[in-house]
Design a protein around this motif. Sequence first.
Motif, PDB file in Angstrom:
ATOM      1  N   ALA A 109       1.016  -1.138   0.059  1.00 24.63           N
ATOM      2  CA  ALA A 109      -0.346  -0.208  -0.044  1.00 24.63           C
ATOM      3  C   ALA A 109       0.929   0.811   0.157  1.00 24.63           C
ATOM      4  O   ALA A 109       1.709   0.567   0.477  1.00 24.63           O
ATOM      5  N   GLN A 110       0.489   2.306  -0.625  1.00 25.42           N
ATOM      6  CA  GLN A 110       0.680   3.611  -0.263  1.00 25.42           C
ATOM      7  C   GLN A 110       0.574   4.296   0.831  1.00 25.42           C
ATOM      8  O   GLN A 110      -0.658   4.543   1.170  1.00 25.42           O
ATOM      9  N   VAL A 111       1.538   4.590   1.773  1.00 24.29           N
ATOM     10  CA  VAL A 111       1.446   5.276   2.977  1.00 24.29           C
ATOM     11  C   VAL A 111       1.873   6.652   2.986  1.00 24.29           C
ATOM     12  O   VAL A 111       3.296   6.878   2.915  1.00 24.29           O
ATOM     13  N   ALA A 140       4.492   8.631  -6.505  1.00 17.61           N
ATOM     14  CA  ALA A 140       3.818  10.005  -6.981  1.00 17.61           C
ATOM     15  C   ALA A 140       2.675  10.145  -6.917  1.00 17.61           C
ATOM     16  O   ALA A 140       1.963  11.184  -6.792  1.00 17.61           O
ATOM     17  N   ASN A 141       1.510   9.208  -8.179  1.00 20.15           N
ATOM     18  CA  ASN A 141       0.315   9.449  -8.509  1.00 20.15           C
ATOM     19  C   ASN A 141      -0.539  10.152  -6.619  1.00 20.15           C
ATOM     20  O   ASN A 141      -1.599  10.514  -6.349  1.00 20.15           O
ATOM     21  N   ILE A 173       5.670   9.535   0.480  1.00 17.28           N
ATOM     22  CA  ILE A 173       4.484   8.742   0.306  1.00 17.28           C
ATOM     23  C   ILE A 173       5.284   7.424  -0.016  1.00 17.28           C
ATOM     24  O   ILE A 173       6.326   7.646  -1.486  1.00 17.28           O
ATOM     25  N   VAL A 174       4.885   6.513   0.691  1.00 18.61           N
ATOM     26  CA  VAL A 174       5.781   5.305   0.230  1.00 18.61           C
ATOM     27  C   VAL A 174       5.651   3.739   0.290  1.00 18.61           C
ATOM     28  O   VAL A 174       4.506   4.050   0.714  1.00 18.61           O
ATOM     29  N   ASP A 175       5.843   2.794   0.103  1.00 14.01           N
ATOM     30  CA  ASP A 175       5.218   1.451   0.392  1.00 14.01           C
ATOM     31  C   ASP A 175       4.954   1.415   1.453  1.00 14.01           C
ATOM     32  O   ASP A 175       6.065   1.520   2.231  1.00 14.01           O
ATOM     33  N   LEU A 196      -3.856   5.279   1.413  1.00 10.01           N
ATOM     34  CA  LEU A 196      -3.128   6.011   0.204  1.00 10.01           C
ATOM     35  C   LEU A 196      -4.405   5.264  -0.663  1.00 10.01           C
ATOM     36  O   LEU A 196      -4.898   5.794  -1.231  1.00 10.01           O
ATOM     37  N   VAL A 197      -3.758   4.224  -1.321  1.00  9.15           N
ATOM     38  CA  VAL A 197      -4.331   3.198  -2.256  1.00  9.15           C
ATOM     39  C   VAL A 197      -3.490   2.157  -1.918  1.00  9.15           C
ATOM     40  O   VAL A 197      -2.391   2.195  -1.091  1.00  9.15           O
ATOM     41  N   ASP A 198      -4.320   1.044  -1.604  1.00  9.44           N
ATOM     42  CA  ASP A 198      -4.020  -0.805  -1.926  1.00  9.44           C
ATOM     43  C   ASP A 198      -3.447  -1.001  -2.786  1.00  9.44           C
ATOM     44  O   ASP A 198      -3.626  -0.508  -4.318  1.00  9.44           O
TER      45      ASP A 198
END
Length: 238
Positions: A109-111, A140-141, A173-175, A196-198
């Motif tokens: 996920a991005q956290v 980045a997205n 924002i990173v994995d 932010l996104v899985d």
Amino acid sequence: MITCAACSNNKQEETTWEDQLIDSKQLVVGISPDYPPYESIVDGEMVGFDLDMATELGKILGVEIVYEQMDFTNIVDAVNLGQVDVGIAGFTYDPERQVLFSDYYLKSAQVALVKKDSGITTLDDLKGKTIGAQLGGTGANAAETIEGATIELNKDAKYLVEILKAGQVDAVIVDVLVAENYEKNDSSLVVLEDALVDEENGIITSTNNELLMEKLNEAIAEFKASDKYSELKAKWGM
């Protein structure tokens, strides 16, 4: 014409996944060792989950693993130009990347990673802040979805964490596995609870290498079913 068509079909039938390798006895891997615990350099040596996984996949495939170290932003091009066979660098699916993605080998996920004393405790607190993210990465997205944020991009994830600690950005924002690794090893940093996104991590190769990808997916499935998979996840805190 019938004879030529038959010859063409026979040639296709003789094609194997090894034929799609640069060297049939090697798997040349593009890697960017700036993303612990996936891959990093410790005491001059590349280490990480991705490298240990590649070793296991090499055993299953019966090939030698050879690494080509490069910037993360260059790996997709290197794959498409045939300079490397695959890219293994914590890649997560992005439809803009014109490559083949393997079945996943890790959930991700991005956290947001922030300083503990920043006063930032939720994703809403990131609105209007300066956010660091890796150039060419899906982080980045994800960062672009933060309302009013100023995005600071850099190809080196380690550099982004350093400028976070120096107060030059408010969050990075990173994995999630990368963020948790930094949180574990630096008491001044903390990971925000919500993602932010899985995402899922996979291996990439050229769209021309369909047979290679089929074989890689078989090897990934065998690896994930093995005791070694759990062992390596525990070793790297994943």
